[in-house]
Scaffold this motif. Sequence first.
Motif, PDB file in Angstrom:
ATOM      1  N   LEU A  29     -25.589  20.446  -3.504  1.00 45.25           N
ATOM      2  CA  LEU A  29     -25.629  19.415  -4.547  1.00 45.25           C
ATOM      3  C   LEU A  29     -24.260  19.215  -5.175  1.00 45.25           C
ATOM      4  O   LEU A  29     -23.476  20.160  -5.308  1.00 45.25           O
ATOM      5  N   ASP A  30     -23.989  17.979  -5.590  1.00 45.44           N
ATOM      6  CA  ASP A  30     -22.690  17.682  -6.193  1.00 45.44           C
ATOM      7  C   ASP A  30     -22.629  18.173  -7.637  1.00 45.44           C
ATOM      8  O   ASP A  30     -23.565  18.832  -8.123  1.00 45.44           O
ATOM      9  N   GLY A  31     -21.553  17.850  -8.322  1.00 45.98           N
ATOM     10  CA  GLY A  31     -21.358  18.340  -9.678  1.00 45.98           C
ATOM     11  C   GLY A  31     -22.381  17.829 -10.667  1.00 45.98           C
ATOM     12  O   GLY A  31     -22.569  18.426 -11.736  1.00 45.98           O
ATOM     13  N   ASP A  32     -23.083  16.748 -10.330  1.00 44.58           N
ATOM     14  CA  ASP A  32     -24.142  16.201 -11.183  1.00 44.58           C
ATOM     15  C   ASP A  32     -25.528  16.672 -10.757  1.00 44.58           C
ATOM     16  O   ASP A  32     -26.546  16.202 -11.288  1.00 44.58           O
ATOM     17  N   GLY A  33     -25.583  17.561  -9.766  1.00 42.40           N
ATOM     18  CA  GLY A  33     -26.864  18.076  -9.308  1.00 42.40           C
ATOM     19  C   GLY A  33     -27.602  17.164  -8.360  1.00 42.40           C
ATOM     20  O   GLY A  33     -28.820  17.300  -8.189  1.00 42.40           O
ATOM     21  N   ASN A  34     -26.888  16.259  -7.705  1.00 43.45           N
ATOM     22  CA  ASN A  34     -27.518  15.313  -6.788  1.00 43.45           C
ATOM     23  C   ASN A  34     -27.172  15.627  -5.336  1.00 43.45           C
ATOM     24  O   ASN A  34     -26.099  16.168  -5.040  1.00 43.45           O
ATOM     25  N   VAL A  35     -28.086  15.269  -4.423  1.00 40.88           N
ATOM     26  CA  VAL A  35     -27.790  15.373  -2.994  1.00 40.88           C
ATOM     27  C   VAL A  35     -26.723  14.329  -2.658  1.00 40.88           C
ATOM     28  O   VAL A  35     -26.888  13.152  -2.990  1.00 40.88           O
ATOM     29  N   PRO A  36     -25.632  14.718  -2.017  1.00 40.05           N
ATOM     30  CA  PRO A  36     -24.595  13.725  -1.698  1.00 40.05           C
ATOM     31  C   PRO A  36     -25.113  12.692  -0.705  1.00 40.05           C
ATOM     32  O   PRO A  36     -25.838  13.024   0.244  1.00 40.05           O
ATOM     33  N   ASP A  37     -24.745  11.439  -0.931  1.00 36.26           N
ATOM     34  CA  ASP A  37     -25.208  10.361  -0.052  1.00 36.26           C
ATOM     35  C   ASP A  37     -24.805  10.597   1.402  1.00 36.26           C
ATOM     36  O   ASP A  37     -25.503  10.157   2.325  1.00 36.26           O
ATOM     37  N   SER A  38     -23.697  11.287   1.609  1.00 36.01           N
ATOM     38  CA  SER A  38     -23.207  11.518   2.966  1.00 36.01           C
ATOM     39  C   SER A  38     -24.094  12.468   3.759  1.00 36.01           C
ATOM     40  O   SER A  38     -23.940  12.580   4.987  1.00 36.01           O
ATOM     41  N   LEU A  39     -25.042  13.143   3.097  1.00 36.37           N
ATOM     42  CA  LEU A  39     -25.916  14.050   3.828  1.00 36.37           C
ATOM     43  C   LEU A  39     -26.898  13.293   4.709  1.00 36.37           C
ATOM     44  O   LEU A  39     -27.217  13.748   5.809  1.00 36.37           O
ATOM     45  N   THR A  44     -29.569  12.694  10.285  1.00 35.91           N
ATOM     46  CA  THR A  44     -29.975  11.936  11.470  1.00 35.91           C
ATOM     47  C   THR A  44     -29.223  12.420  12.702  1.00 35.91           C
ATOM     48  O   THR A  44     -29.809  12.606  13.782  1.00 35.91           O
ATOM     49  N   GLU A  45     -27.931  12.650  12.553  1.00 38.23           N
ATOM     50  CA  GLU A  45     -27.123  13.127  13.681  1.00 38.23           C
ATOM     51  C   GLU A  45     -27.548  14.526  14.103  1.00 38.23           C
ATOM     52  O   GLU A  45     -27.590  14.836  15.303  1.00 38.23           O
ATOM     53  N   LEU A  46     -27.842  15.387  13.147  1.00 42.29           N
ATOM     54  CA  LEU A  46     -28.286  16.739  13.487  1.00 42.29           C
ATOM     55  C   LEU A  46     -29.613  16.688  14.245  1.00 42.29           C
ATOM     56  O   LEU A  46     -29.797  17.383  15.248  1.00 42.29           O
ATOM     57  N   ARG A  47     -30.530  15.847  13.779  1.00 44.84           N
ATOM     58  CA  ARG A  47     -31.824  15.727  14.442  1.00 44.84           C
ATOM     59  C   ARG A  47     -31.644  15.223  15.872  1.00 44.84           C
ATOM     60  O   ARG A  47     -32.301  15.714  16.800  1.00 44.84           O
ATOM     61  N   ILE A  51     -30.600  19.956  16.218  1.00 42.43           N
ATOM     62  CA  ILE A  51     -30.166  20.985  15.268  1.00 42.43           C
ATOM     63  C   ILE A  51     -31.071  20.932  14.043  1.00 42.43           C
ATOM     64  O   ILE A  51     -31.193  19.894  13.388  1.00 42.43           O
ATOM     65  N   ALA A  52     -31.714  22.049  13.729  1.00 40.77           N
ATOM     66  CA  ALA A  52     -32.612  22.109  12.572  1.00 40.77           C
ATOM     67  C   ALA A  52     -31.811  22.233  11.288  1.00 40.77           C
ATOM     68  O   ALA A  52     -30.788  22.916  11.245  1.00 40.77           O
ATOM     69  N   PHE A  53     -32.312  21.590  10.235  1.00 40.32           N
ATOM     70  CA  PHE A  53     -31.688  21.658   8.919  1.00 40.32           C
ATOM     71  C   PHE A  53     -32.684  22.261   7.943  1.00 40.32           C
ATOM     72  O   PHE A  53     -33.860  21.868   7.925  1.00 40.32           O
ATOM     73  N   CYS A  54     -32.226  23.207   7.133  1.00 37.99           N
ATOM     74  CA  CYS A  54     -33.129  23.924   6.246  1.00 37.99           C
ATOM     75  C   CYS A  54     -32.504  24.130   4.876  1.00 37.99           C
ATOM     76  O   CYS A  54     -31.524  24.870   4.746  1.00 37.99           O
ATOM     77  N   PRO A  55     -33.040  23.495   3.814  1.00 43.00           N
ATOM     78  CA  PRO A  55     -32.618  23.829   2.461  1.00 43.00           C
ATOM     79  C   PRO A  55     -33.238  25.164   2.056  1.00 43.00           C
ATOM     80  O   PRO A  55     -34.427  25.403   2.290  1.00 43.00           O
ATOM     81  N   ALA A  56     -32.437  26.042   1.470  1.00 40.03           N
ATOM     82  CA  ALA A  56     -32.908  27.365   1.041  1.00 40.03           C
ATOM     83  C   ALA A  56     -32.510  27.543  -0.418  1.00 40.03           C
ATOM     84  O   ALA A  56     -31.335  27.608  -0.747  1.00 40.03           O
ATOM     85  N   SER A  57     -33.509  27.622  -1.295  1.00 37.60           N
ATOM     86  CA  SER A  57     -33.233  27.492  -2.718  1.00 37.60           C
ATOM     87  C   SER A  57     -34.178  28.336  -3.552  1.00 37.60           C
ATOM     88  O   SER A  57     -35.243  28.758  -3.098  1.00 37.60           O
TER      89      SER A  57
END
Length: 286
Positions: A29-39, A44-47, A51-57
């Motif tokens: 997350l960016d400095g404002d706590g948001n997911v960056p738009d570039s993600l 899509t490219e990873l999929r 390539i699996a993507f996993c948020p761990a929080s």
Amino acid sequence: MNVQHHRPTATATPPDIRLVVTDMDGTLLDGDGNVPDSLWPLLTELRDRGIAFCPASGRQYATLAGQFGAVDDGGMVYVAENGAYVVRGGAELSSDPLEPAVVEWIVKSMRQLVDEGGVDAGVVVCGKRSAYVERSDEAFMKQVRTYYAAHEIVEDAAAVEDEFVKVALFDFGSAQETTAPLLAPLADTHQVVVSSHHWIDVMNPAANKGAAVRRLQDALGITPAQTMVFGDYRNDLEMLDTADWSYAMANAHPDVLARARLRAPANTENGVVRTVRDVLGLAVQA
């Protein structure tokens, strides 16, 4: 020896990465706590590359699913509650529940600390269905809503009908200095983790992000050499050990900087997305 830059030694072909795991706050997350738009285009490219993507929080599953639900095709894995609850496609992959008696002890001890010690803090009992709080003032609820999309205000947080996976304590002061001593009796039998300046979490002794990622790797047939992991705080330490490509953000806690093999730019500099693109040889989006 820790590498002091985020880019690996150049090779003829990109490494065979099959899994990207990232912490959220202070990492993705960016400095404002948001997911960056570039993600989003990166996902899509990873999929497309398998390539699996996993948020761990430390955030709950409902919160993570709300953040990524629009792009989740059913295959995304969520390591929630600092590893105590792992979900894929809406189905539980693993969980490490807390004993109800321990939850009750923490809730009662916290009430006493607040009432008698004058501590400005609150408790969040984290169930699989929802999070439960007894304190309802706006200052506290603002913090709760940030991390727990599904939450209920109840009279007794330890008495609800749910399976508990974590208890989180929010301290308006320093969690390390004020609320951590309260939990000292649990230190030898449970996971007691300071996850940020204000938050401290209590979990089953078997629960941590690292254990969850290892289970995920086993389920998917993915090795540490095929795994990238990003983190910034002490609740990410075990997770860093699951990947050859383990990254500490430039803004990370000193313990994380010492544990990780590699460095990524700070979360305020879009470090996760930049590093993944760099390592995999993907074009930088305009």
